[in-house]
Design an enzyme around this catalytic site. Structure first.
Site, PDB file in Angstrom:
ATOM      1  N   THR A 110       0.848  -1.199   0.000  1.00 48.82           N
ATOM      2  CA  THR A 110       0.000   0.000   0.000  1.00 48.82           C
ATOM      3  C   THR A 110       0.872   1.233   0.000  1.00 48.82           C
ATOM      4  O   THR A 110       1.806   1.334   0.795  1.00 48.82           O
ATOM      5  CB  THR A 110      -0.870   0.031   1.279  1.00 48.82           C
ATOM      6  OG1 THR A 110      -1.818  -1.012   1.187  1.00 48.82           O
ATOM      7  CG2 THR A 110      -1.577   1.369   1.442  1.00 48.82           C
ATOM      8  N   ARG A 142     -14.197  -7.593   0.472  1.00 52.74           N
ATOM      9  CA  ARG A 142     -13.410  -7.132   1.616  1.00 52.74           C
ATOM     10  C   ARG A 142     -12.852  -5.718   1.377  1.00 52.74           C
ATOM     11  O   ARG A 142     -12.353  -5.400   0.307  1.00 52.74           O
ATOM     12  CB  ARG A 142     -12.256  -8.103   1.861  1.00 52.74           C
ATOM     13  CG  ARG A 142     -11.379  -7.772   3.063  1.00 52.74           C
ATOM     14  CD  ARG A 142     -10.128  -7.019   2.677  1.00 52.74           C
ATOM     15  NE  ARG A 142      -9.199  -6.847   3.805  1.00 52.74           N
ATOM     16  CZ  ARG A 142      -8.137  -6.054   3.768  1.00 52.74           C
ATOM     17  NH1 ARG A 142      -7.864  -5.349   2.690  1.00 52.74           N
ATOM     18  NH2 ARG A 142      -7.337  -5.955   4.810  1.00 52.74           N
ATOM     19  N   VAL A 143     -12.937  -4.891   2.404  1.00 54.68           N
ATOM     20  CA  VAL A 143     -12.357  -3.549   2.372  1.00 54.68           C
ATOM     21  C   VAL A 143     -11.397  -3.443   3.545  1.00 54.68           C
ATOM     22  O   VAL A 143     -11.705  -3.908   4.650  1.00 54.68           O
ATOM     23  CB  VAL A 143     -13.471  -2.470   2.480  1.00 54.68           C
ATOM     24  CG1 VAL A 143     -12.877  -1.092   2.682  1.00 54.68           C
ATOM     25  CG2 VAL A 143     -14.361  -2.502   1.238  1.00 54.68           C
ATOM     26  N   GLY A 144     -10.238  -2.859   3.310  1.00 58.24           N
ATOM     27  CA  GLY A 144      -9.238  -2.751   4.375  1.00 58.24           C
ATOM     28  C   GLY A 144      -9.237  -1.388   5.043  1.00 58.24           C
ATOM     29  O   GLY A 144     -10.244  -0.674   5.054  1.00 58.24           O
ATOM     30  N   ASP A 145      -8.104  -1.038   5.602  1.00 61.33           N
ATOM     31  CA  ASP A 145      -7.971   0.226   6.335  1.00 61.33           C
ATOM     32  C   ASP A 145      -7.740   1.429   5.419  1.00 61.33           C
ATOM     33  O   ASP A 145      -8.023   2.565   5.801  1.00 61.33           O
ATOM     34  CB  ASP A 145      -6.772   0.131   7.283  1.00 61.33           C
ATOM     35  CG  ASP A 145      -5.482  -0.111   6.506  1.00 61.33           C
ATOM     36  OD1 ASP A 145      -5.398  -1.141   5.804  1.00 61.33           O
ATOM     37  OD2 ASP A 145      -4.571   0.735   6.561  1.00 61.33           O
ATOM     38  N   THR A 173       0.302   0.810   6.696  1.00 54.12           N
ATOM     39  CA  THR A 173       0.326  -0.298   5.742  1.00 54.12           C
ATOM     40  C   THR A 173       0.345  -1.589   6.548  1.00 54.12           C
ATOM     41  O   THR A 173       0.682  -1.583   7.735  1.00 54.12           O
ATOM     42  CB  THR A 173       1.536  -0.207   4.790  1.00 54.12           C
ATOM     43  OG1 THR A 173       1.469  -1.261   3.822  1.00 54.12           O
ATOM     44  CG2 THR A 173       2.854  -0.302   5.537  1.00 54.12           C
ATOM     45  N   GLY A 174      -0.033  -2.681   5.906  1.00 61.72           N
ATOM     46  CA  GLY A 174      -0.051  -3.955   6.622  1.00 61.72           C
ATOM     47  C   GLY A 174      -1.463  -4.490   6.751  1.00 61.72           C
ATOM     48  O   GLY A 174      -2.358  -4.092   5.991  1.00 61.72           O
ATOM     49  N   GLY A 184      -4.874  -4.654   7.322  1.00 56.00           N
ATOM     50  CA  GLY A 184      -5.842  -3.578   7.535  1.00 56.00           C
ATOM     51  C   GLY A 184      -6.792  -3.806   8.681  1.00 56.00           C
ATOM     52  O   GLY A 184      -7.175  -2.861   9.383  1.00 56.00           O
TER      53      GLY A 184
HETATM   54  N1  ASP Z   1      -3.388  -2.179   4.462  1.00 59.56           N
HETATM   55  C1  ASP Z   1      -3.786  -2.834   3.229  1.00 59.56           C
HETATM   56  C2  ASP Z   1      -5.085  -3.552   3.453  1.00 59.56           C
HETATM   57  O1  ASP Z   1      -5.286  -4.136   4.504  1.00 59.56           O
HETATM   58  C3  ASP Z   1      -2.799  -3.810   2.697  1.00 59.56           C
HETATM   59  C4  ASP Z   1      -1.339  -3.511   2.900  1.00 59.56           C
HETATM   60  O2  ASP Z   1      -0.933  -2.401   3.161  1.00 59.56           O
HETATM   61  O3  ASP Z   1      -0.549  -4.456   2.822  1.00 59.56           O
HETATM   62  O4  ASP Z   1      -5.880  -3.586   2.527  1.00 59.56           O
END
Ligand code: ASP
Length: 332
Positions: free
Chosen positions: A190, A218-221, A241-242, A244
């Site tokens: 991200t 699915r929706v993330g952060d 990032t990571g 979510g």
């Molecule tokens: N944060 C993003 C999500 O969860 C993915 C990522 O940054 O790796 O969609």
């Protein structure tokens, strides 16, 4: 990931980057970076998650021409969205488990306005659609078909975002369909970007295709204001990032800005936000990665992650540098 050489424990402040805490970092070696500028931090500046020097260079170009922080973060993110080789953002992003590339993005300006898109399909520049939501609608978020329809009315081009390379990767994954939101050690994920322009105004943006092979819908952060991104022009900004789900549950970016409001440096605030995740009862943090970056109004930068291999790119004092962040789990 191809391992690169690192200088262990060089501090960001020794690299011409203004850091507000006790961050110890590892820095890519190069003759260029060995000759770092030790001058005091000055505006403008741009920071982004991961190793995205071309994107920060683009944003820097906007800033040094007197452009706004908002234009800078949009332009920087657009560069990565158009890069078909990047499999986590925009065109070429890895699809969900059913083969759909669905994008999440948001943007926030110095006035505290924001726009976001979730589950956007067929449009490469999700960050620019998010900006249009902010500027041209009375809403803050558009989703799915509605977001796509809105983008088309604004002149965005409809495109197939699933490249041959991503389709191939998805087909390979589908053979086992094993879903593990793994600890991410890639240098590209991200893209979260924060900029301060020559006027001292702060803006931020975030763009992603989300977790590869996520459940459909699915929706993330990343499009959730306060989770994947938050900016308060009086205080500073933060991006994530990571995994979510963990960022949403702790409202990480808003938390970091609030901690800075109450006196923490960007570094201390990022560390506290990571602690909120790893110190939860029954946290299984060993199995996932989260990384944060933050800046404050003074141009100090912080970064922290759960595990090793989270990097940030900072363009400040005329130098564009990718830096490994410090991290919580020293056993990782
Ligand atoms: N944060 C993003 C999500 O969860 C993915 C990522 O940054 O790796 O969609």
């Amino acid at each position: 990931m191809k391992r690169r050489k690192f200088i262990k424990n060089a501090s960001l402040s020794g690299l011409g980057i203004t850091i507000g805490g006790s961050l110890k970092s590892c820095v890519e070696t190069s003759s260029d970076e060995a000759n770092v500028n030790k001058s005091k931090a000055q505006l403008p500046l741009v920071v982004a998650t991961w190793n995205v020097k071309s994107a920060t260079a683009k944003a820097w170009e906007v800033l040094t021409k007197g452009g706004s922080a908002l234009d800078a973060v949009e332009e920087g993110c657009r560069l990565e969205e158009a890069n078909e080789n990047g499999q986590t953002v925009g065109k070429g992003g890895l699809p969900d488990r059913d083969g759909n590339v669905t994008l999440d993005a948001c943007i926030m300006n110095a006035e505290g306005n924001t726009g976001s898109v979730v589950y956007l399909q067929n449009i490469t520049h999700a960050v620019s659609v998010a900006r249009k939501v902010m500027e041209d609608t009375p809403h803050v978020m558009l989703a799915g078909k509605g977001a796509e329809k809105f983008a088309l009315t604004k002149g965005f081009k409809k495109e197939n975002l699933l490249t041959d390379a991503s389709k191939k990767a998805w087909k390979k994954w589908a053979k086992t369909s094993q879903y593990e939101p793994i600890i991410n050690i890639e240098n590209h994920d991200t893209i979260g970007m924060l900029a301060i322009d020559q006027q001292g105004d702060i803006s931020g943006a975030c763009t992603t295709s989300g977790l590869a092979y996520k459940m459909n819908g699915r929706v993330g952060d990343s499009p959730i204001i306060g989770a994947g991104l938050f900016v308060d022009n009086e205080i500073g900004g933060a991006v994530a990032t990571g995994l979510g789900e963990e960022i949403v549950k702790t409202v990480g970016s808003f938390l970091i800005v609030e901690l800075m409001r109450h006196g923490k440096t960007p570094q201390q605030a990022c560390e506290e936000a990571i602690k909120r995740i790893v110190q939860k009862p029954k946290s299984n943090y060993k199995n996932f990665q989260v990384g944060y970056i933050a800046v404050n109004k003074q141009g100090e930068i912080g970064a922290y992650s759960i595990h090793q291999w989270f990097s940030l790119t900072a363009f400040q004092n005329g130098r564009n540098q990718t830096i490994q962040s410090d991290y919580f789990n020293k056993n990782s």
